[in-house]
Write an enzyme that holds these catalytic residues in place. Structure first.
Site, PDB file in Angstrom:
ATOM      1  N   ALA A   1       0.825  -1.217   0.000  1.00 50.26           N
ATOM      2  CA  ALA A   1       0.000   0.000   0.000  1.00 50.26           C
ATOM      3  C   ALA A   1       0.855   1.261   0.000  1.00 50.26           C
ATOM      4  O   ALA A   1       1.821   1.365   0.761  1.00 50.26           O
ATOM      5  CB  ALA A   1      -0.922   0.012   1.217  1.00 50.26           C
ATOM      6  N   GLU A   2       0.457   2.195  -0.850  1.00 49.74           N
ATOM      7  CA  GLU A   2       1.014   3.553  -0.840  1.00 49.74           C
ATOM      8  C   GLU A   2      -0.153   4.504  -0.673  1.00 49.74           C
ATOM      9  O   GLU A   2      -1.040   4.551  -1.520  1.00 49.74           O
ATOM     10  CB  GLU A   2       1.785   3.816  -2.145  1.00 49.74           C
ATOM     11  N   MET A   3      -0.162   5.259   0.450  1.00 52.03           N
ATOM     12  CA  MET A   3      -1.398   5.920   0.866  1.00 52.03           C
ATOM     13  C   MET A   3      -1.323   7.442   1.009  1.00 52.03           C
ATOM     14  O   MET A   3      -2.192   8.037   1.614  1.00 52.03           O
ATOM     15  CB  MET A   3      -1.873   5.325   2.193  1.00 52.03           C
ATOM     16  N   GLY A   4      -0.313   8.062   0.470  1.00 50.70           N
ATOM     17  CA  GLY A   4      -0.345   9.518   0.487  1.00 50.70           C
ATOM     18  C   GLY A   4       0.682  10.141   1.398  1.00 50.70           C
ATOM     19  O   GLY A   4       1.505   9.475   2.017  1.00 50.70           O
TER      20      GLY A   4
END
Length: 513
Positions: free
Chosen positions: A284-287
């Site tokens: 996950a890459e979430m900001g």
């Protein structure tokens, strides 16, 4: 094999390149408004339920009508992916990498068309769109090469009378949920990484930029990817997203998007369903809420250029965008003046005309940014910008606030728009403390000539991607592996040497003789 080098950016100061992009725009205009099917096991499936993709700079212009997958379609895609996995996982490393290399070559030949499609569907200015296309090529080339390095596994020791091996095998079926802001690069990179490592893929792209994803799947088919390895299933999170995240046969989820959605996926994927035989992985890459720190001895002209480029490139719609500036007291006012002066010179408009700042992606994004602009007016001083236009397209003028405290909402919450706030620090220690004072840890930059401060920041500035004397955006595949700490995600370093192994599992075999 030729060593990896990143794809060069296009020089649009050359008239021949400008003409090629105009030709690309004409090519894209030739297929605007078409209907696009699902692709499951190579079969094209039109559905009655469709979602429009439109040009955010010209809301009346339809890019395409995308068939939407139902749960029945999602299950059909899962069944195909499970079946295909049994053959795909046995294919050679060379075959799988060659598909990526061929796909990169096809995209390179159609580079101006894909860049034009990013201008149209993604609302990206020319340079931003060109960089997105180049990054997609980079992911294919880099992952193709890195995959070949994994062919023989890793060295382990053997004792007399035994032979030990350690090698990598694929996981299974992966769900790839890609974002709209890097509609080509991240979508292509996450899909390619999952597929080249021997997994089969359920690709659920952003509804805002699904035409780009469809065109990429066509490229993979042309490059020789077998049917059923990548299945194109656009659809809503409500209808198919949660269903596939929670599905007992989903082996991993690769997600790029908001913190709220990412944490929800993390929670749902952690629950073991009836009949599930494994623990799911989440990539996950979430900001981010990214800070540029400007030291007392900094080159203020360089700092101002870095801030403006990092804050307002692609209208601030990057998880890596600079939305916070922490400047030391003694240079703050001069720096702010330079940033405001440069911001006023930026041209806002339809990116087909090669302007500086294009639209934000949709109505909900514009409304969210408007809300934060009002908050900014209450918390600080509006120096420039603050205007929005939403008649023809979704436009927000680059906005700078000063007089903020490091813990104000404007300085803490992700806005995802062209808004940057300034706060002061009394010394460098406090500047680094303020820079770390968010829930995120994706990118950051420090502008300084002080070597001790560079080393201090390298040690104490807690972000996944830290830059010195440049902006905090524009990581290059294979050069600056990208991924963040804290609530920015799982620190899966896309475009880095260990990214592919996130999609694989290590297996040890030991033979005695």
């Amino acid at each position: 094999m030729i060593p990896y080098k990143h794809e060069p950016f296009t020089d649009f100061s050359k008239e021949e390149n400008r003409q090629k992009l105009e030709e690309g725009l004409n090519t894209v205009k030739g297929y605007l408004g078409q209907d696009y099917p699902l692709i499951i096991g190579g079969e094209r499936i039109m559905t009655d339920d469709k979602k429009e993709s439109y040009n955010p700079a010209h809301k009346d212009e339809t890019i395409g009508q995308l068939s939407q997958a139902s749960q029945e379609h999602a299950q059909q895609a899962m069944d195909v992916a499970l079946e295909t996995f049994e053959t795909w996982r046995k294919s050679s490393f060379e075959f799988r990498s060659d598909v990526l290399f061929k796909a990169a070559a096809i995209i390179r030949k159609r580079k101006f068309e894909f860049t034009a499609l990013l201008v149209k569907e993604g609302g990206k200015p020319w340079k931003e769109a060109d960089a997105d296309t180049a990054e997609a090529i980079d992911f294919l080339e880099y992952y193709g090469r890195n995959h070949l390095k994994l062919k023989n596994g890793d060295h382990v020791e053997s004792r007399p009378g035994e032979y030990n091996q350690f090698h990598y095998i694929p996981l299974g079926v992966g769900l790839v949920i890609s974002p709209w802001n890097f509609a080509f690069a991240i979508m292509a990179g996450t899909t390619a990484a999952a597929a080249v490592t021997g997994n089969t893929v359920l690709l659920k792209p952003s509804s805002r930029t699904s035409v780009i994803a469809y065109k990429f799947v066509e490229v993979l088919e042309e490059a020789g990817l077998p049917k059923g390895v990548v299945n194109f299933i656009p659809g809503s999170s409500r209808d198919i997203g949660d269903y596939l995240v929670e599905h007992k046969d989903t082996r991993f989820v690769s997600f790029t998007g908001s913190r709220d959605v990412g944490t929800s996926i993390f929670e749902k994927a952690a629950v073991v369903q009836e009949g599930q035989t494994h623990l799911k992985r989440v990539i996950a890459e979430m900001g981010g809420k990214d800070t540029i720190v400007v030291d007392s001895d900094a080159d203020l002209e360089l700092a101002a250029e870095a801030i403006v480029a990092s804050a307002f490139g692609f209208s601030g719609q990057k998880c890596s965008a600079c939305s916070r500036v922490i400047a030391l007291d003694d240079i703050h006012d001069e720096l702010l003046e330079k940033v405001v002066e440069k911001t006023k010179k930026l041209q806002v408009g339809n990116p087909e005309s090669d302007i500086d700042v294009g639209p934000v992606i949709d109505d909900s994004s514009l409304e969210k940014i408007q809300k934060y602009i009002e908050i900014g007016k209450e918390e600080g001083k509006l120096e420039v910008g603050g205007e929005t236009e939403n008649e023809t397209g979704h436009f927000v003028h680059p906005t700078v606030f000063s007089g903020l405290k490091h813990d104000d909402r404007i300085m803490q919450e992700e806005i995802f728009g062209p808004v940057v706030g300034f706060a002061k620090a009394k010394d460098f220690d406090q500047a680094i403390d303020y820079a770390n004072s968010t829930d995120y840890g994706l990118t950051g930059a420090v502008i300084t000539k002080n070597r001790e401060h560079i080393e201090q920041a390298r040690r104490d500035f807690h972000v996944g991607n830290l830059y010195f004397n440049r902006g905090c955006t524009a990581a290059i595949v294979g050069y600056q592996p990208f991924g963040g700490f804290k609530m920015s995600g799982t620190d899966s370093k896309a475009g880095g040497p260990d990214y592919l192994t996130l999609h694989m599992q290590g297996k040890t075999s030991s033979e005695q003789f």
